[in-house]
Design a protein around this motif. Structure first.
Motif, mmCIF file in Angstrom:
data_model
loop_
_atom_site.group_PDB
_atom_site.id
_atom_site.type_symbol
_atom_site.label_atom_id
_atom_site.label_comp_id
_atom_site.label_asym_id
_atom_site.label_seq_id
_atom_site.Cartn_x
_atom_site.Cartn_y
_atom_site.Cartn_z
ATOM 1 N N ARG A 176 0.782 -1.069 -0.053
ATOM 2 C CA ARG A 176 0.028 0.034 0.089
ATOM 3 C C ARG A 176 0.910 1.313 -0.119
ATOM 4 O O ARG A 176 0.584 2.511 -0.569
ATOM 5 N N PRO A 177 2.138 1.361 0.632
ATOM 6 C CA PRO A 177 2.907 2.473 0.756
ATOM 7 C C PRO A 177 2.966 3.108 -0.748
ATOM 8 O O PRO A 177 3.192 4.288 -1.141
ATOM 9 N N ALA A 178 3.276 2.187 -1.850
ATOM 10 C CA ALA A 178 3.490 2.660 -3.130
ATOM 11 C C ALA A 178 2.386 3.437 -3.859
ATOM 12 O O ALA A 178 2.261 4.430 -4.489
ATOM 13 N N LEU A 179 1.012 2.777 -3.292
ATOM 14 C CA LEU A 179 -0.167 3.460 -3.824
ATOM 15 C C LEU A 179 -0.229 4.871 -3.006
ATOM 16 O O LEU A 179 -0.875 5.781 -3.658
ATOM 17 N N GLN A 180 -0.014 4.809 -1.889
ATOM 18 C CA GLN A 180 -0.190 6.068 -1.256
ATOM 19 C C GLN A 180 0.596 7.362 -1.644
ATOM 20 O O GLN A 180 0.455 8.466 -1.531
ATOM 21 N N THR A 181 1.922 6.921 -2.301
ATOM 22 C CA THR A 181 2.782 7.776 -2.878
ATOM 23 C C THR A 181 2.622 8.268 -4.319
ATOM 24 O O THR A 181 2.217 9.575 -4.448
ATOM 25 N N ILE A 182 1.924 7.415 -5.046
ATOM 26 C CA ILE A 182 1.586 7.676 -6.435
ATOM 27 C C ILE A 182 0.320 8.499 -6.842
ATOM 28 O O ILE A 182 0.294 9.241 -7.556
ATOM 29 N N HIS A 183 -0.602 8.335 -5.887
ATOM 30 C CA HIS A 183 -1.781 9.021 -6.062
ATOM 31 C C HIS A 183 -1.728 10.581 -5.904
ATOM 32 O O HIS A 183 -2.050 11.351 -6.556
ATOM 33 N N PRO A 184 -0.836 11.004 -4.728
ATOM 34 C CA PRO A 184 -0.733 12.436 -4.838
ATOM 35 C C PRO A 184 0.246 13.086 -5.959
ATOM 36 O O PRO A 184 -0.128 14.063 -6.344
ATOM 37 N N GLN A 185 0.984 12.135 -6.506
ATOM 38 C CA GLN A 185 1.764 12.553 -7.692
ATOM 39 C C GLN A 185 0.867 12.746 -8.972
ATOM 40 O O GLN A 185 0.982 13.504 -9.890
ATOM 41 N N ILE A 186 -0.154 11.820 -9.059
ATOM 42 C CA ILE A 186 -1.118 11.827 -10.254
ATOM 43 C C ILE A 186 -1.942 13.137 -10.082
ATOM 44 O O ILE A 186 -2.108 14.155 -10.969
ATOM 45 N N ARG A 187 -2.354 13.330 -8.682
ATOM 46 C CA ARG A 187 -3.183 14.534 -8.566
ATOM 47 C C ARG A 187 -2.422 15.873 -8.847
ATOM 48 O O ARG A 187 -2.988 16.904 -9.644
ATOM 49 N N ALA A 188 -1.129 15.815 -8.516
ATOM 50 C CA ALA A 188 -0.472 17.182 -8.543
ATOM 51 C C ALA A 188 -0.127 17.319 -10.259
ATOM 52 O O ALA A 188 -0.231 18.436 -10.800
ATOM 53 N N ALA A 189 -0.041 16.139 -10.948
ATOM 54 C CA ALA A 189 0.637 16.368 -12.272
ATOM 55 C C ALA A 189 -0.730 16.827 -13.200
ATOM 56 O O ALA A 189 -0.945 17.518 -14.116
ATOM 57 N N LEU A 190 -2.026 16.436 -12.669
ATOM 58 C CA LEU A 190 -3.289 16.624 -13.127
ATOM 59 C C LEU A 190 -3.572 18.360 -12.961
ATOM 60 O O LEU A 190 -4.081 19.008 -13.993
ATOM 61 N N LYS A 191 -3.329 18.736 -11.639
ATOM 62 C CA LYS A 191 -3.313 20.184 -11.467
ATOM 63 C C LYS A 191 -2.668 20.851 -12.505
ATOM 64 O O LYS A 191 -2.841 21.875 -12.909
#
Length: 351
Positions: A176-191
């Motif tokens: 799960r730690p990898a998922l918790q890291t990648i989701h904020p990265q995706i949100r930041a890239a989308l913004k």
């Protein structure tokens, strides 16, 4: 920024403007990472300055502020409406600052409110013009390039995300730690992509580029994002060993082809070239869906949790939705590639 600030200050000295440093400050502030961003900053800076200068100059002319009490009253009368305007419309956030400057003239200068307002608007206008001109002609960066780079980052992160989701289904040690890291990265890239798309749209309205409309790409990226949310919800628990024996090979093949397709789209977005062919992904998806459909007739004869079957069918539905949206993403990528190679686009891109 260095060129814009220095050039603006040199022009103010040539015209002997009394407070030329405001032009230099404005030129530096509005010089953004792209031409579209500079245009947006220049318009907002000018509107805020004009509103603050006009209203602040009016208050300075009408409300006596020679004493401390008078200055306090003038500040309340002058700042409250401008602060309210900035709160309602953020594009006017410079207005309160300009209004306050109009009430606090520099020491040693005895000029009237009208002259001070004219000087302030002239200096800010000069800074705006210099900042935009420098953005246009000195190492110009188009917002479409920034947008496609951010979009490519989103797509490549989604390629990593599909690895993690399928890894959870097949009980691979991803965690799960990898998922918790990648989701904020995706949100930041989308913004970031969304902000660049806004600047790119401004460039299109100003006829600075012939590139495709950026809004459809951003909408598609968000739809794909929602598809991955559904895939993630269907992947929260590992599948039972009996199901993995049947679905494991097709599920891993679907993961590999999805990842390859997304990485190919990301590369095409960065280079503005023709997107990859999706036939291998389509074949892998068809094979997985066919195997899940075949499980329906076996559901009652096997000693398997009913929830596991629901999980598999939910995953198939999510991938079907993803297939439709990835077709749209491929079309948007093709539009960007066609716009780059279209008539006149090469010249504008290198301008």
């Amino acid at each position: 920024m260095t060129i814009a600030g220095t050039l603006a200050f040199a022009i103010t000295k040539a015209f002997n403007l009394p407070q030329g440093y405001w032009a230099a400050i404005t030129a530096v502030v509005i010089t953004q990472a792209s031409v579209g961003g500079s245009l947006k900053a220049a318009i907002e800076r000018f509107m805020g300055t004009l509103a603050g200068a006009v209203y602040g100059g009016l208050v300075a002319a009408v409300v006596p502020h020679g004493s401390s009490t008078g200055m306090g009253l003038a500040m309340i009368v002058g700042l409250f409406p401008l602060a309210l305007l900035a709160a309602v419309k953020p594009s006017f956030r410079v207005a309160p600052v300009t209004g306050l400057i109009m009430l606090l003239p520099p020491s040693g200068q005895a000029i009237g409110p009208l002259a001070a307002a004219i000087d302030r608007v002239a200096e800010i206008t000069l800074g705006n013009i210099v900042g935009v001109v420098v953005s246009l002609f000195v190492l110009p960066a188009r917002a479409h390039t920034l947008m496609t780079d951010a979009a490519a980052k989103v797509v490549s992160l989604n390629a990593d995300l599909i690895d993690l989701h399928i890894g959870e289904l097949t009980a691979e040690p991803t965690g799960r730690p990898a998922l918790q890291t990648i989701h904020p990265q995706i949100r930041a890239a989308l913004k970031k992509a969304e902000a660049a798309a806004d600047e790119a749209a401004r460039e299109r309205r100003s006829h600075l580029t012939d590139a495709a409309d950026p809004e459809p790409l951003i909408r598609t990226l968000y739809r794909v994002r929602h598809d991955f949310v559904m895939i993630g919800r269907a992947s929260t628990n590992p599948l039972p060993e009996q199901l993995l024996q049947t679905l494991g090979p097709s599920l891993k093949a679907l993961r590999d082809e999805t990842r390859a397709l997304l990485l190919g789209i990301a590369k095409s977005l960065r280079t503005r070239t023709t997107p990859p062919d999706a036939s291998r992904f389509e074949t892998a998806l068809h094979a997985f869906v066919s195997e899940t459909e075949a499980l329906r007739s076996q559901a009652l004869s096997q000693d398997l949790p009913y929830g596991s079957f629901g999980q598999v069918f939910a995953l198939g539905f999510a991938f079907e939705q993803f297939r439709k949206n990835v077709e749209d993403l491929l079309a948007r990528t093709q539009e960007l590639a066609s716009a780059r190679t279209g008539p006149g686009a090469q010249e504008r891109s290198s301008a």
